[in-house]
Design an enzyme around this catalytic site. Structure first.
Site, PDB file in Angstrom:
ATOM      1  N   CYS A  42       0.866  -1.185   0.000  1.00 46.43           N
ATOM      2  CA  CYS A  42       0.000   0.000   0.000  1.00 46.43           C
ATOM      3  C   CYS A  42       0.899   1.230   0.000  1.00 46.43           C
ATOM      4  O   CYS A  42       1.713   1.397   0.916  1.00 46.43           O
ATOM      5  CB  CYS A  42      -0.896  -0.012   1.237  1.00 46.43           C
ATOM      6  SG  CYS A  42      -1.907   1.464   1.454  1.00 46.43           S
ATOM      7  N   CYS A  57      -0.393   3.575  -7.208  1.00 47.57           N
ATOM      8  CA  CYS A  57      -1.291   3.000  -6.201  1.00 47.57           C
ATOM      9  C   CYS A  57      -1.408   1.524  -6.527  1.00 47.57           C
ATOM     10  O   CYS A  57      -1.592   1.155  -7.702  1.00 47.57           O
ATOM     11  CB  CYS A  57      -2.657   3.677  -6.241  1.00 47.57           C
ATOM     12  SG  CYS A  57      -3.933   2.872  -5.215  1.00 47.57           S
TER      13      CYS A  57
END
Length: 268
Positions: A70, A177
């Protein structure tokens, strides 16, 4: 060998699938926080607190390494995670692949969440690794949420909007991302311009998977028997893969490999 991965949601699937390809015999622990997501709009302190909770639920399964799959958690919580989990558990963060993208020459576009776009963290990476390359930061509002929900229509709208903000002449797009790696095909189709050379997309999944193996002194063995178990932890509760995860090839690969076949689909 056991590798744990953590994220707010299903963005960890790409890195988990990469680990599975390198070591089909590795046990995987996937820890996420559906009760607390999205993490992007939260304060740094809040992201850190939630990331620590998720990491501790993964660490309780005694993995050999933990991948923070993440970007948001890596930006805000990596020092705290390493301090809390100690030197005995390698913690591997996820950094946008700006360095290899810039090494191929520009222009480069960096697709990221609105919170990451323009942040000191991302700007620092650009200054360090792409100072001589023209880089365009492209915010992608709503894309990670659409991927998380496997909402094809919303994914299409978010990708099209980001593609419209991407200069026609870019040669490479950095997927800043982890969720975006699950929809690489959509992004490539939206950004590839007729008559231009094939677009290069740079994600982080393969790099963090390889780094996790290096940190624990293991080598890739893609020919190993597909015997790795799969454990899924959703906000501290052991469960099955979320239904949305199975709409992506990476999720289907994880469930289909070895003992993971026994997992049922968690209906949301």
């Amino acid at each position: 060998m056991k590798i744990a991965l953590m994220d707010a949601g299903i963005g960890l699937l790409a890195a988990a699938a990469a680990v599975r390809r390198l070591r089909p015999d590795a046990d995987l622990v996937l820890a996420s926080d559906p009760d607390g997501m999205p993490w992007g709009p939260r304060t740094s302190q809040d992201v850190t607190a939630r990331a620590l909770t998720v990491a501790e639920s993964a660490a309780a399964r005694r993995p050999d390494a933990l991948i923070v799959a993440c970007n948001t958690a890596s930006v805000h919580a990596l020092p705290a995670l390493r301090a809390r989990l100690g030197a005995d558990l390698p913690v591997i963060g996820t950094v946008p692949a700006i360095k290899p993208a810039a090494a191929g020459g520009g222009p480069v576009a960096v697709w990221a969440t609105p919170a990451t776009t323009g942040s000191p963290y991302q700007r620092g990476l650009i200054e360090e690794f792409a100072a001589d390359v023209r880089v365009t930061e492209v915010p992608c509002p709503g894309l990670s949420d659409a991927v998380e929900c496997a909402d094809e229509a919303a994914i299409g709208r978010a990708v099209a909007a980001a593609a419209a903000r991407t200069p026609d002449e870019v040669k490479a797009v950095v997927l800043g991302c982890t969720h975006y790696e699950l929809v690489e095909r959509h992004i490539r189709e939206a950004v590839q311009r007729p008559g231009r050379p094939p677009l290069a997309l740079y994600g982080s999944a393969d790099a963090v998977a390889a780094q996790a193996l290096r940190r624990i002194g293991e080598q890739p063995a893609p020919e190993a028997p597909a015997q790795g178990n799969l454990t899924v932890i959703l906000s501290g509760r052991e469960a099955a893969l979320p239904a949305a995860a199975l709409t992506y090839e990476e999720g289907r690969q994880l469930r289909a490999a070895g003992p993971a076949r026994r997992e049922a689909v968690h209906e949301q």
